[in-house]
Design a protein around this motif. Sequence first.
Motif, PDB file in Angstrom:
ATOM      1  N   SER A 214       1.706   6.760  -6.817  1.00  0.00           N
ATOM      2  CA  SER A 214       0.582   7.533  -7.338  1.00  0.00           C
ATOM      3  C   SER A 214       0.818   9.031  -7.173  1.00  0.00           C
ATOM      4  O   SER A 214       0.248   9.845  -7.907  1.00  0.00           O
ATOM      5  CB  SER A 214      -0.720   7.126  -6.640  1.00  0.00           C
ATOM      6  N   GLY A 215       1.657   9.402  -6.223  1.00  0.00           N
ATOM      7  CA  GLY A 215       2.002  10.802  -6.027  1.00  0.00           C
ATOM      8  C   GLY A 215       3.350  11.187  -6.597  1.00  0.00           C
ATOM      9  O   GLY A 215       3.864  12.278  -6.333  1.00  0.00           O
TER      10      GLY A 215
ATOM     11  N   TRP B  98       0.825  -1.202   0.000  1.00  0.00           N
ATOM     12  CA  TRP B  98       0.000   0.000   0.000  1.00  0.00           C
ATOM     13  C   TRP B  98       0.864   1.259   0.000  1.00  0.00           C
ATOM     14  O   TRP B  98       0.576   2.223  -0.707  1.00  0.00           O
ATOM     15  CB  TRP B  98      -0.918  -0.012   1.223  1.00  0.00           C
TER      16      TRP B  98
ATOM     17  N   GLU C  46       3.517  -3.489 -10.811  1.00  0.00           N
ATOM     18  CA  GLU C  46       3.879  -2.149 -11.278  1.00  0.00           C
ATOM     19  C   GLU C  46       4.475  -2.232 -12.680  1.00  0.00           C
ATOM     20  O   GLU C  46       4.361  -1.281 -13.458  1.00  0.00           O
ATOM     21  CB  GLU C  46       4.869  -1.500 -10.315  1.00  0.00           C
TER      22      GLU C  46
ATOM     23  N   GLY D 283       2.376   1.728  -3.499  1.00  0.00           N
ATOM     24  CA  GLY D 283       1.364   2.214  -4.428  1.00  0.00           C
ATOM     25  C   GLY D 283       1.006   3.668  -4.209  1.00  0.00           C
ATOM     26  O   GLY D 283       0.875   4.445  -5.178  1.00  0.00           O
ATOM     27  N   ARG D 284       0.852   4.062  -2.940  1.00  0.00           N
ATOM     28  CA  ARG D 284       0.509   5.446  -2.630  1.00  0.00           C
ATOM     29  C   ARG D 284       1.641   6.393  -3.009  1.00  0.00           C
ATOM     30  O   ARG D 284       1.398   7.487  -3.537  1.00  0.00           O
ATOM     31  CB  ARG D 284       0.172   5.588  -1.142  1.00  0.00           C
TER      32      ARG D 284
END
Length: 216
Positions: free
Chosen positions: A78-79, A71, A109, A74-75
């Motif tokens: 994404s930023g 997590w 990914e 991924g976070r």
Amino acid sequence: MELSEGRKKVVVFDYGFGNVRSAERALARAGADVEITRDFDTAMNADGLLVPGVGAFAACMRGLKEARGDWIIGRRLSGGRPVMGICVGMQILFARGIEHGVETEGLDEWPGAVEPLQAAVVPHMGWNTVDAPADSRLFAGLAPDARFYFVHSYAVQDWSLEVHNPALSAPRVTWSTHGKPFVAAVENGALWGTQFHPEKSGDAGAQLLTNWIGTL
């Protein structure tokens, strides 16, 4: 953790797999302020996140998920927050791993499978050269014959990700050969990875880590 002036903060993600102390020392020598932790907020807020990995693909994935590392990665991505994987820490970024005939889902990914090396001698253990793209930022300043330290029995041997949007940069893929060519490193936006161990690769590895820190 209080930062030294002008130094980037890098978190070595501690999820139970990987020589975190060696990575910590190598990153500190390369100029970063380093913390080993699995703390969610600290990992999210660092300038760079380093994901080590040693052992079996499936076990590393279990440990990563238990620590919420999937997590966090991924976070961060994404930023547009930089993440770098090393050895199995890079392998788990691909879609799946196949060990002893058992398939395990990775973070997906990147497309592709981590599969057994096709070589007369396995594991691939020791020093080897790589074939990096001319515009690589990770290998900038390194001689074409620079050698890096590998310890692995599995690798990605086919690269299938293509970028058709001209506004996006194509991934820079570096190859090495043991029996047949395999992916030795990837630079893809905020997500980078190496199959070899830069923290065990002497001056060449130190320059490579310095290059990564310089992009944070």
